[in-house]
Design a protein around this motif. Structure first.
Motif, PDB file in Angstrom:
ATOM      1  N   GLU A  87       0.827  -1.203   0.000  1.00 57.03           N
ATOM      2  CA  GLU A  87       0.000   0.000   0.000  1.00 57.03           C
ATOM      3  C   GLU A  87       0.865   1.259   0.000  1.00 57.03           C
ATOM      4  O   GLU A  87       0.536   2.247  -0.678  1.00 57.03           O
ATOM      5  CB  GLU A  87      -0.936   0.000   1.219  1.00 57.03           C
ATOM      6  N   GLN A  88       1.973   1.242   0.745  1.00 57.72           N
ATOM      7  CA  GLN A  88       2.867   2.400   0.789  1.00 57.72           C
ATOM      8  C   GLN A  88       3.546   2.618  -0.563  1.00 57.72           C
ATOM      9  O   GLN A  88       3.696   3.758  -1.012  1.00 57.72           O
ATOM     10  CB  GLN A  88       3.921   2.203   1.882  1.00 57.72           C
ATOM     11  N   LEU A  89       3.940   1.518  -1.201  1.00 56.46           N
ATOM     12  CA  LEU A  89       4.569   1.644  -2.510  1.00 56.46           C
ATOM     13  C   LEU A  89       3.602   2.237  -3.528  1.00 56.46           C
ATOM     14  O   LEU A  89       3.974   3.116  -4.323  1.00 56.46           O
ATOM     15  CB  LEU A  89       5.064   0.283  -2.989  1.00 56.46           C
ATOM     16  N   LEU A  90       2.354   1.766  -3.521  1.00 51.07           N
ATOM     17  CA  LEU A  90       1.379   2.285  -4.473  1.00 51.07           C
ATOM     18  C   LEU A  90       1.112   3.771  -4.240  1.00 51.07           C
ATOM     19  O   LEU A  90       1.022   4.557  -5.192  1.00 51.07           O
ATOM     20  CB  LEU A  90       0.086   1.482  -4.392  1.00 51.07           C
ATOM     21  N   LEU A  91       0.993   4.180  -2.997  1.00 49.92           N
ATOM     22  CA  LEU A  91       0.801   5.599  -2.690  1.00 49.92           C
ATOM     23  C   LEU A  91       1.976   6.427  -3.204  1.00 49.92           C
ATOM     24  O   LEU A  91       1.806   7.494  -3.796  1.00 49.92           O
ATOM     25  CB  LEU A  91       0.643   5.795  -1.181  1.00 49.92           C
ATOM     26  N   ARG A  92       3.171   5.920  -2.976  1.00 44.91           N
ATOM     27  CA  ARG A  92       4.370   6.642  -3.404  1.00 44.91           C
ATOM     28  C   ARG A  92       4.440   6.729  -4.925  1.00 44.91           C
ATOM     29  O   ARG A  92       4.781   7.767  -5.487  1.00 44.91           O
ATOM     30  CB  ARG A  92       5.609   5.936  -2.849  1.00 44.91           C
ATOM     31  N   CYS A  93       4.111   5.645  -5.590  1.00 47.46           N
ATOM     32  CA  CYS A  93       4.148   5.602  -7.052  1.00 47.46           C
ATOM     33  C   CYS A  93       3.155   6.599  -7.647  1.00 47.46           C
ATOM     34  O   CYS A  93       3.491   7.363  -8.563  1.00 47.46           O
ATOM     35  CB  CYS A  93       3.843   4.186  -7.524  1.00 47.46           C
ATOM     36  N   LEU A  94       1.941   6.621  -7.127  1.00 52.96           N
ATOM     37  CA  LEU A  94       0.913   7.509  -7.671  1.00 52.96           C
ATOM     38  C   LEU A  94       1.244   8.970  -7.406  1.00 52.96           C
ATOM     39  O   LEU A  94       0.943   9.835  -8.228  1.00 52.96           O
ATOM     40  CB  LEU A  94      -0.444   7.157  -7.072  1.00 52.96           C
ATOM     41  N   ALA A  95       1.871   9.257  -6.255  1.00 50.66           N
ATOM     42  CA  ALA A  95       2.251  10.633  -5.962  1.00 50.66           C
ATOM     43  C   ALA A  95       3.434  11.083  -6.814  1.00 50.66           C
ATOM     44  O   ALA A  95       3.520  12.242  -7.223  1.00 50.66           O
ATOM     45  CB  ALA A  95       2.592  10.776  -4.477  1.00 50.66           C
ATOM     46  N   ALA A  96       4.353  10.160  -7.129  1.00 52.30           N
ATOM     47  CA  ALA A  96       5.556  10.516  -7.880  1.00 52.30           C
ATOM     48  C   ALA A  96       5.254  10.845  -9.336  1.00 52.30           C
ATOM     49  O   ALA A  96       5.958  11.624  -9.970  1.00 52.30           O
ATOM     50  CB  ALA A  96       6.559   9.361  -7.812  1.00 52.30           C
ATOM     51  N   ARG A  97       4.201  10.219  -9.899  1.00 50.36           N
ATOM     52  CA  ARG A  97       3.861  10.391 -11.322  1.00 50.36           C
ATOM     53  C   ARG A  97       5.050  10.067 -12.229  1.00 50.36           C
ATOM     54  O   ARG A  97       5.224  10.655 -13.293  1.00 50.36           O
ATOM     55  CB  ARG A  97       3.370  11.822 -11.590  1.00 50.36           C
ATOM     56  N   ALA A  98       5.870   9.133 -11.787  1.00 51.52           N
ATOM     57  CA  ALA A  98       7.055   8.724 -12.553  1.00 51.52           C
ATOM     58  C   ALA A  98       7.382   7.291 -12.164  1.00 51.52           C
ATOM     59  O   ALA A  98       6.982   6.818 -11.094  1.00 51.52           O
ATOM     60  CB  ALA A  98       8.227   9.647 -12.249  1.00 51.52           C
ATOM     61  N   PRO A  99       8.106   6.564 -13.018  1.00 50.63           N
ATOM     62  CA  PRO A  99       8.448   5.180 -12.678  1.00 50.63           C
ATOM     63  C   PRO A  99       9.293   5.092 -11.412  1.00 50.63           C
ATOM     64  O   PRO A  99      10.123   5.966 -11.134  1.00 50.63           O
ATOM     65  CB  PRO A  99       9.244   4.705 -13.904  1.00 50.63           C
ATOM     66  N   ILE A 100       9.077   4.032 -10.646  1.00 50.37           N
ATOM     67  CA  ILE A 100       9.920   3.697  -9.504  1.00 50.37           C
ATOM     68  C   ILE A 100      10.570   2.361  -9.811  1.00 50.37           C
ATOM     69  O   ILE A 100       9.884   1.380 -10.108  1.00 50.37           O
ATOM     70  CB  ILE A 100       9.094   3.603  -8.211  1.00 50.37           C
ATOM     71  N   VAL A 101      11.882   2.319  -9.759  1.00 56.43           N
ATOM     72  CA  VAL A 101      12.640   1.099 -10.045  1.00 56.43           C
ATOM     73  C   VAL A 101      13.537   0.813  -8.850  1.00 56.43           C
ATOM     74  O   VAL A 101      14.258   1.707  -8.391  1.00 56.43           O
ATOM     75  CB  VAL A 101      13.492   1.262 -11.321  1.00 56.43           C
ATOM     76  N   LEU A 124       2.479 -11.858   0.649  1.00 53.11           N
ATOM     77  CA  LEU A 124       2.959 -11.890  -0.726  1.00 53.11           C
ATOM     78  C   LEU A 124       4.118 -10.909  -0.823  1.00 53.11           C
ATOM     79  O   LEU A 124       4.004  -9.758  -0.392  1.00 53.11           O
ATOM     80  CB  LEU A 124       1.839 -11.493  -1.685  1.00 53.11           C
ATOM     81  N   GLU A 125       5.222 -11.350  -1.401  1.00 55.01           N
ATOM     82  CA  GLU A 125       6.446 -10.550  -1.425  1.00 55.01           C
ATOM     83  C   GLU A 125       6.769 -10.097  -2.848  1.00 55.01           C
ATOM     84  O   GLU A 125       6.540 -10.810  -3.814  1.00 55.01           O
ATOM     85  CB  GLU A 125       7.603 -11.397  -0.871  1.00 55.01           C
ATOM     86  N   PHE A 126       7.301  -8.862  -2.952  1.00 53.38           N
ATOM     87  CA  PHE A 126       7.699  -8.287  -4.233  1.00 53.38           C
ATOM     88  C   PHE A 126       9.167  -7.856  -4.116  1.00 53.38           C
ATOM     89  O   PHE A 126       9.539  -7.159  -3.170  1.00 53.38           O
ATOM     90  CB  PHE A 126       6.837  -7.063  -4.588  1.00 53.38           C
ATOM     91  N   ARG A 127       9.992  -8.251  -5.097  1.00 57.86           N
ATOM     92  CA  ARG A 127      11.403  -7.856  -5.129  1.00 57.86           C
ATOM     93  C   ARG A 127      11.818  -7.557  -6.570  1.00 57.86           C
ATOM     94  O   ARG A 127      11.239  -8.071  -7.505  1.00 57.86           O
ATOM     95  CB  ARG A 127      12.299  -8.964  -4.569  1.00 57.86           C
ATOM     96  N   ARG A 128      12.858  -6.752  -6.681  1.00 50.02           N
ATOM     97  CA  ARG A 128      13.398  -6.362  -7.994  1.00 50.02           C
ATOM     98  C   ARG A 128      12.241  -5.948  -8.905  1.00 50.02           C
ATOM     99  O   ARG A 128      11.876  -6.653  -9.838  1.00 50.02           O
ATOM    100  CB  ARG A 128      14.208  -7.512  -8.600  1.00 50.02           C
ATOM    101  N   PHE A 129      11.700  -4.779  -8.635  1.00 47.57           N
ATOM    102  CA  PHE A 129      10.443  -4.368  -9.261  1.00 47.57           C
ATOM    103  C   PHE A 129      10.547  -3.015  -9.943  1.00 47.57           C
ATOM    104  O   PHE A 129      11.442  -2.213  -9.680  1.00 47.57           O
ATOM    105  CB  PHE A 129       9.322  -4.327  -8.212  1.00 47.57           C
ATOM    106  N   ALA A 130       9.594  -2.808 -10.829  1.00 50.22           N
ATOM    107  CA  ALA A 130       9.359  -1.496 -11.438  1.00 50.22           C
ATOM    108  C   ALA A 130       7.874  -1.206 -11.305  1.00 50.22           C
ATOM    109  O   ALA A 130       7.040  -2.096 -11.502  1.00 50.22           O
ATOM    110  CB  ALA A 130       9.787  -1.488 -12.902  1.00 50.22           C
ATOM    111  N   ALA A 131       7.547   0.030 -10.950  1.00 49.83           N
ATOM    112  CA  ALA A 131       6.147   0.439 -10.793  1.00 49.83           C
ATOM    113  C   ALA A 131       5.935   1.762 -11.507  1.00 49.83           C
ATOM    114  O   ALA A 131       6.798   2.651 -11.438  1.00 49.83           O
ATOM    115  CB  ALA A 131       5.794   0.571  -9.304  1.00 49.83           C
ATOM    116  N   VAL A 132       4.826   1.875 -12.215  1.00 46.91           N
ATOM    117  CA  VAL A 132       4.512   3.124 -12.913  1.00 46.91           C
ATOM    118  C   VAL A 132       3.064   3.512 -12.613  1.00 46.91           C
ATOM    119  O   VAL A 132       2.194   2.644 -12.502  1.00 46.91           O
ATOM    120  CB  VAL A 132       4.718   3.025 -14.440  1.00 46.91           C
ATOM    121  N   PRO A 133       2.798   4.814 -12.474  1.00 49.05           N
ATOM    122  CA  PRO A 133       1.420   5.254 -12.216  1.00 49.05           C
ATOM    123  C   PRO A 133       0.600   5.308 -13.495  1.00 49.05           C
ATOM    124  O   PRO A 133       1.142   5.439 -14.599  1.00 49.05           O
ATOM    125  CB  PRO A 133       1.618   6.664 -11.640  1.00 49.05           C
TER     126      PRO A 133
END
Length: 409
Positions: free
Chosen positions: A137-151, A168-177
């Motif tokens: 949930e924290q990652l998604l909030l950060r991603c949407l606020a950044a308006r840029a990819p997070i790698v 459920l675990e996530f590693r070595r990821f990229a997230a985009v809004p």
């Protein structure tokens, strides 16, 4: 990282797959299959998180990839042995949509529900590197606020489902809004969580950003098509959707409930003694009754619920993420609200409905079986006195002449 030629081929294949359908879930499956294909972006897993059309809740709309490392190796070995490439993957949705095994990963995220207000209120992007650990949930909030990819290759992200299920675990990821102008739409997350997975690079984030533009356009296209279709298929008298929408949507929504591992319930409602009302008061009064019942149903349900005029004086309500006991409570509430209807042209007229409830949680996972179980429960409610709700049992054959009340329904 993929070269430009391969990236263009990948995008071309995905666009072709998107244009072949107007069904949102199929379109998202095509896009995520491209992200996880070795001929595409080559991630182990991919997820789309979307805000619903009402703007109230962000949840996982689609997930593609193995649910465990053992499953990952089995799938990859099978794909290599059978020579399954990207085009075949993009065409595979309709063959696996009814298979619960294909949606194990998505079911592990079924408990995620983030407030749309919270998303809208988060406008300042957090600065600096990600911490060593954080919640999804924290990652998604950060991603949407950044308006840029997070790698990121060092942060361990976890989602803890309700109950005692393993995180459920996530590693070595990229997230985009996903945004439409200033409006939040959702996010795409892709990772390489399993052993031997490559580290992600900045270019992976840019590749996902290119895909995100396709996703936003595809979402708008699918939702616009759905809204136009609904407008064209409203019942003219009650303003509810008509039987055709029910027949098309029930199977689709049952499939989605299977993917998410969540219950779906059906409430069938039928006006009590409607024929005598028509005979005694005339059809204009009968039409007024049907209009008022339609209004009560429209205003007494969630935006995500499907409410249709099933035929004549019978109505159907499809309740997503609703267990049998909760569906019975909804049915009882609707029965009470219908009893409160008063018509100005016939002040003394009393209106009531009977309701039957059945749920996929009872094992009714096919549209015909679910409808028949709710229908049988409806007629049991009528036999037991009308104006009440009854829950279906294992009996699924639907109505019989013995079920129908002798007079006046």
């Amino acid at each position: 990282m993929i070269d430009l030629r391969k990236r263009l081929d990948f995008l071309s294949s995905v666009v072709e797959g998107i244009l072949a359908s107007v069904e949102l879930d199929e379109i998202l499956y095509v896009i995520l299959s491209g992200i996880t294909s070795g001929e595409g972006l080559g991630f182990h897993r991919a997820f789309v998180f979307l805000l619903d059309e009402s703007g109230r809740t962000l949840s996982c709309q689609m997930a593609v990839g193995p649910a465990s490392e053992r499953e990952a190796h089995r799938i990859w070995e099978e794909m290599e042995a059978r020579g399954i490439g990207l085009p075949a993957l993009l065409r595979s949705y309709r063959s696996i949509r009814h298979d619960p095994r294909a949606w194990r990963l998505m079911r592990r995220l079924s408990g995620l529900a983030m407030s749309g207000r919270r998303l809208a209120g988060r406008t300042r992007p957090a600065r600096g590197r990600l911490p060593a650990e954080m919640r999804l949930e924290q990652l998604l909030l950060r991603c949407l606020a950044a308006r840029a990819p997070i790698v990121d290759n060092r942060c361990r992200v976890t989602f803890r489902p309700p109950g005692r299920r393993a995180p459920l675990e996530f590693r070595r990821f990229a997230a985009v809004p996903l945004h439409r102008g200033r409006d939040v739409v959702g996010a795409i997350l892709a990772d390489n969580v399993f052993a031997g997975g490559r580290e992600v690079e900045a270019q992976d984030g840019e590749n996902l950003r290119g895909v995100s533009n396709l996703v936003t356009l595809a979402i708008d296209r699918a939702r616009l098509y759905e809204r136009l279709r609904r407008l064209a298929e409203l019942d003219g008298l009650t303003g509810l959707l008509n039987r055709r929408i029910y027949d098309e949507q029930l199977g689709r929504r049952l499939d989605e409930s299977v993917r998410r591992g969540e219950p779906l319930s059906l409430v069938m409602l039928d006006l009590d003694n409607f024929k005598p009302i028509n005979d005694a008061c005339g059809h204009p009064v009968g039409d007024d009754v049907l209009r008022e019942v339609g209004r009560v149903l429209r205003t007494g349900l969630r935006a995500a619920d499907l409410c249709v005029r099933y035929g004549g004086d019978e109505f159907a309500v499809v309740l997503a993420r609703t267990r049998p006991a909760d569906a019975v409570r909804v049915a009882e509430k609707l029965c009470r609200r219908v009893r409160g209807i008063r018509l100005s042209r016939v002040p003394g007229l009393r209106v009531s409905v009977s309701a039957g409830v059945a749920s996929s949680a009872q094992g009714f996972v096919e549209p015909d079986a679910l409808t028949a179980a709710a229908d049988a429960a409806l007629y049991r409610a009528k036999r037991e006195g009308r104006g009440r709700a009854a829950l279906g049992t294992g009996r699924t054959q639907g109505r019989s002449h013995a079920d129908a009340p002798a007079v006046g329904r």
